[in-house]
Design a protein around this motif. Structure first.
Motif, PDB file in Angstrom:
ATOM      1  N   VAL A   1       0.858  -1.211   0.297  1.00 20.11           N
ATOM      2  CA  VAL A   1      -0.001   0.093   0.118  1.00 20.11           C
ATOM      3  C   VAL A   1       0.977   1.145   0.089  1.00 20.11           C
ATOM      4  CG1 VAL A   1      -1.737  -1.206   1.292  1.00 20.11           C
ATOM      5  CG2 VAL A   1      -0.166   0.213   2.453  1.00 20.11           C
ATOM      6  N   HIS A   2       0.233   2.317  -0.383  1.00 20.13           N
ATOM      7  CA  HIS A   2       1.031   3.491  -0.215  1.00 20.13           C
ATOM      8  C   HIS A   2       0.798   4.701   0.938  1.00 20.13           C
ATOM      9  CE1 HIS A   2       2.526   2.805  -4.217  1.00 20.13           C
ATOM     10  NE2 HIS A   2       1.260   2.350  -4.725  1.00 20.13           N
ATOM     11  N   TYR A   3      -0.153   4.034   1.626  1.00 21.22           N
ATOM     12  CA  TYR A   3      -0.860   5.175   2.853  1.00 21.22           C
ATOM     13  C   TYR A   3       0.489   5.465   3.632  1.00 21.22           C
ATOM     14  CZ  TYR A   3      -4.998   2.478   1.288  1.00 21.22           C
ATOM     15  OH  TYR A   3      -5.953   2.179   0.417  1.00 21.22           O
ATOM     16  N   GLY A   4       1.454   4.759   4.007  1.00 24.18           N
ATOM     17  CA  GLY A   4       2.465   4.765   4.919  1.00 24.18           C
ATOM     18  C   GLY A   4       3.644   5.657   4.573  1.00 24.18           C
ATOM     19  N   THR A   5       3.632   5.705   3.330  1.00 24.12           N
ATOM     20  CA  THR A   5       4.782   6.715   2.747  1.00 24.12           C
ATOM     21  C   THR A   5       4.883   8.289   3.378  1.00 24.12           C
ATOM     22  OG1 THR A   5       3.693   7.120   0.808  1.00 24.12           O
ATOM     23  CG2 THR A   5       5.092   5.213   0.898  1.00 24.12           C
ATOM     24  N   PHE A   6       5.957   8.480   3.612  1.00 29.23           N
ATOM     25  CA  PHE A   6       6.215   9.895   4.020  1.00 29.23           C
ATOM     26  C   PHE A   6       7.545  10.215   3.810  1.00 29.23           C
ATOM     27  CE2 PHE A   6       6.835   7.680   7.696  1.00 29.23           C
ATOM     28  CZ  PHE A   6       8.028   7.911   8.331  1.00 29.23           C
ATOM     29  N   ASP A   7       8.116  11.901   3.842  1.00 30.45           N
ATOM     30  CA  ASP A   7       9.423  12.272   3.547  1.00 30.45           C
ATOM     31  C   ASP A   7      10.174  11.929   4.884  1.00 30.45           C
ATOM     32  OD1 ASP A   7      11.572  13.359   2.627  1.00 30.45           O
ATOM     33  OD2 ASP A   7      10.455  15.261   1.980  1.00 30.45           O
ATOM     34  N   LEU A   8      10.825  10.649   4.840  1.00 31.22           N
ATOM     35  CA  LEU A   8      11.671  10.684   6.220  1.00 31.22           C
ATOM     36  C   LEU A   8      12.822  11.603   5.963  1.00 31.22           C
ATOM     37  CD1 LEU A   8      12.522   8.707   8.491  1.00 31.22           C
ATOM     38  CD2 LEU A   8      13.452   7.500   6.787  1.00 31.22           C
ATOM     39  N   GLU A   9      13.270  11.746   4.629  1.00 29.20           N
ATOM     40  CA  GLU A   9      14.540  12.503   4.682  1.00 29.20           C
ATOM     41  C   GLU A   9      14.308  13.886   5.347  1.00 29.20           C
ATOM     42  OE1 GLU A   9      17.662  11.120   4.001  1.00 29.20           O
ATOM     43  OE2 GLU A   9      16.480   9.283   3.582  1.00 29.20           O
ATOM     44  N   ARG A  10      13.292  14.419   5.000  1.00 27.58           N
ATOM     45  CA  ARG A  10      13.003  15.809   5.436  1.00 27.58           C
ATOM     46  C   ARG A  10      12.755  15.841   7.025  1.00 27.58           C
ATOM     47  NH1 ARG A  10      13.692  21.019   5.526  1.00 27.58           N
ATOM     48  NH2 ARG A  10      11.607  22.355   5.881  1.00 27.58           N
ATOM     49  N   ILE A  11      12.056  14.813   7.579  1.00 29.55           N
ATOM     50  CA  ILE A  11      11.942  14.698   9.112  1.00 29.55           C
ATOM     51  C   ILE A  11      13.337  14.640   9.778  1.00 29.55           C
ATOM     52  CG2 ILE A  11      10.928  13.169  10.956  1.00 29.55           C
ATOM     53  CD1 ILE A  11       8.295  12.958   9.248  1.00 29.55           C
ATOM     54  N   LEU A  12      14.028  13.883   9.071  1.00 34.77           N
ATOM     55  CA  LEU A  12      15.350  13.781   9.830  1.00 34.77           C
ATOM     56  C   LEU A  12      16.275  15.100   9.749  1.00 34.77           C
ATOM     57  CD1 LEU A  12      16.616  10.257   8.669  1.00 34.77           C
ATOM     58  CD2 LEU A  12      15.185  10.694  10.690  1.00 34.77           C
ATOM     59  N   ARG A  13      16.000  15.620   8.803  1.00 33.65           N
ATOM     60  CA  ARG A  13      16.540  17.086   8.699  1.00 33.65           C
ATOM     61  C   ARG A  13      16.271  18.201   9.590  1.00 33.65           C
ATOM     62  NH1 ARG A  13      16.488  16.302   3.012  1.00 33.65           N
ATOM     63  NH2 ARG A  13      14.868  18.017   2.749  1.00 33.65           N
TER      64      ARG A  13
END
Length: 434
Positions: A185-197
């Motif tokens: 599914v695609h529901y769980g995708t988010f911008d991990l790289e941005r959050i880590l920054r």
């Protein structure tokens, strides 16, 4: 003292591409028998019966949580943020890696039936006579207790606990991405790289830079969708109900003096409440599936039927009951019994908010006494150094808090009930859709 490997080890990972191990201790922990056992525990329990790709393990998830934690800490140290205590790097990485060590087979179902807690077992393994404990004690004799304290959320530096257990921790970030990947599914995708920054250490805890608010909105929306579309999926709930009933029936039979054709030692000790860490090590999903295969041929008709249903995916049907109440439910059970079914094993009510998951609750911080109170809210940090709870700044997140789709669902064996449905009163019969 921290010892580095002579050469960095790299695990290929479908979510993070690569997981990097530089510390000798982390490498030693990964190679303990207790950590390797997590290869034999599925991350999503019975969800593989709903999403056929959900065969990933607690092992891969644990590596993912370690990798996210490592990247967060590397960012803190690279930017030389003064609020990050550099001496906490190794205990934080160990806690991230080992946080799920105590999960049993189909863990939440076993915990409910036998009143166990995977965090307690994690800490027992870390502090007990185990290979994990021996590896941790190479740092010093108190080091296992330090790691266990982080997992128990009793560590004297909350900022370290925040990395592994908070409303936006490395654990949640990995399992959302990993579960979305393996369920397709695609529901769980988010911008991990941005959050880590945009994560920052500030005044003893982890906060989010104000400019990262939209990335957090995306993360929380993904989390909300994953819970309702994957974790609360009615088919998964049906399989978990049958699994719980298998365990409940076996436990009931044991305490009534029933003699099983086969009952392995770890399960015998589990029924007696005498489980040791060595028994727990042997309790994995390979053993559970083998036991269910044997129980499919047991003399007890309910245990054998339930075991066959679970093994062959002959699950219960579900109906949404808008006017559910205890009186109505007990009347339905009485009528099922009169029709020849077992009221305790052929009808169960499910209410998703009772699950061990929680959506974002800004009012459920430590001391609130509310569900999820061990996980502090997400705080935004503005350019002036002022912190504010994120739902106070975001209309999207504010709309998510308190947004529920909770509905009572009744689960029952359609193949057994349909032939005798004419014996039910008209109102009860209509609820079941007959």
């Amino acid at each position: 003292m921290e010892r580095l490997l002579a050469e960095e080890k790299v695990f290929k990972d479908p979510v993070h591409k690569s997981v990097y191990v530089q510390d000798q201790l982390i490498w030693n922990l990964i190679n303990t028998k207790e950590f390797q056992r997590l290869r034999r525990i599925r991350q999503l329990g019975t969800s593989y019966l709903t999403f056929h790709g959900a065969e990933h393990s607690r092992f891969s998830h644990s590596l993912g949580v370690y990798e996210i934690t490592r990247r967060i800490i590397s960012s803190f140290e690279r930017n030389e943020y003064p609020d990050w205590p550099r001496e906490e790097r190794l205990p934080a990485l160990c806690a991230a890696l080992l946080h799920d060590l105590g999960h049993g087979p189909f863990s939440h179902s076993i915990e409910e039936v036998f009143d166990t807690d995977h965090e307690d077992w994690t800490c027992r393994i870390i502090t007990g006579d185990t290979e994990v404990n021996q590896a941790l004690r190479e740092v010093d004799d108190q080091f296992p207790e330090r790691v266990a304290a982080i997992i128990k959320k009793k560590y004297d530096k909350p900022i370290v606990v925040n990395l592994v257990s908070s409303q936006m921790d490395a654990d949640r970030m990995d399992y959302l991405l990993r579960d979305a990947y393996f369920t397709g599914v695609h529901y769980g995708t988010f911008d991990l790289e941005r959050i880590l920054r945009v994560l920052r250490p500030h005044q003893g805890r982890i906060v989010v830079k104000e400019s990262g608010m939209h990335a957090v909105e995306d993360y929380l929306m993904s989390r909300y969708q994953m819970y309702w579309q994957v974790y609360f999926h009615p088919v998964t709930r049906s399989s978990e109900i049958i699994l719980r009933q298998i365990l409940r029936r076996a436990k009931e039979l044991y305490h009534n003096g029933y003699t099983f054709d086969w009952l392995p030692q770890p399960l015998l000790r589990l029924f007696r409440g005498e489980l040791t860490t060595d028994d727990y090590f042997r309790l994995d999903e390979a053993l559970a599936q083998t036991v269910f295969m044997a129980w499919a041929d047991e003399r007890d008709e309910w245990l054998s039927d339930l075991s066959r249903r679970f093994l062959h995916r002959r699950l219960y049907k579900e109906v949404i009951v808008s006017d559910h109440n205890e009186t109505l439910f007990e009347e339905a059970k009485r009528q099922l019994k009169k029709a020849g079914l077992h009221p305790d094993y052929h009808l169960e009510v499910d209410f998703p908010s009772d699950l061990p998951y929680d959506v974002y609750r800004p009012d459920a911080g430590p001391g609130s006494g509310k569900k999820g109170s061990d996980k502090p809210p997400i705080l935004l940090l503005d350019s002036e150094g002022v912190m504010s709870e994120i739902s106070a700044r975001s209309d999207i997140i504010r709309s998510l808090t308190g947004l529920h789709q909770d509905k009572h669902r009744w689960y029952f064996p359609d193949d057994l009930l349909r032939p005798v449905a004419h014996r039910l009163d008209s109102h009860i019969r209509s609820i079941f859709g007959y």
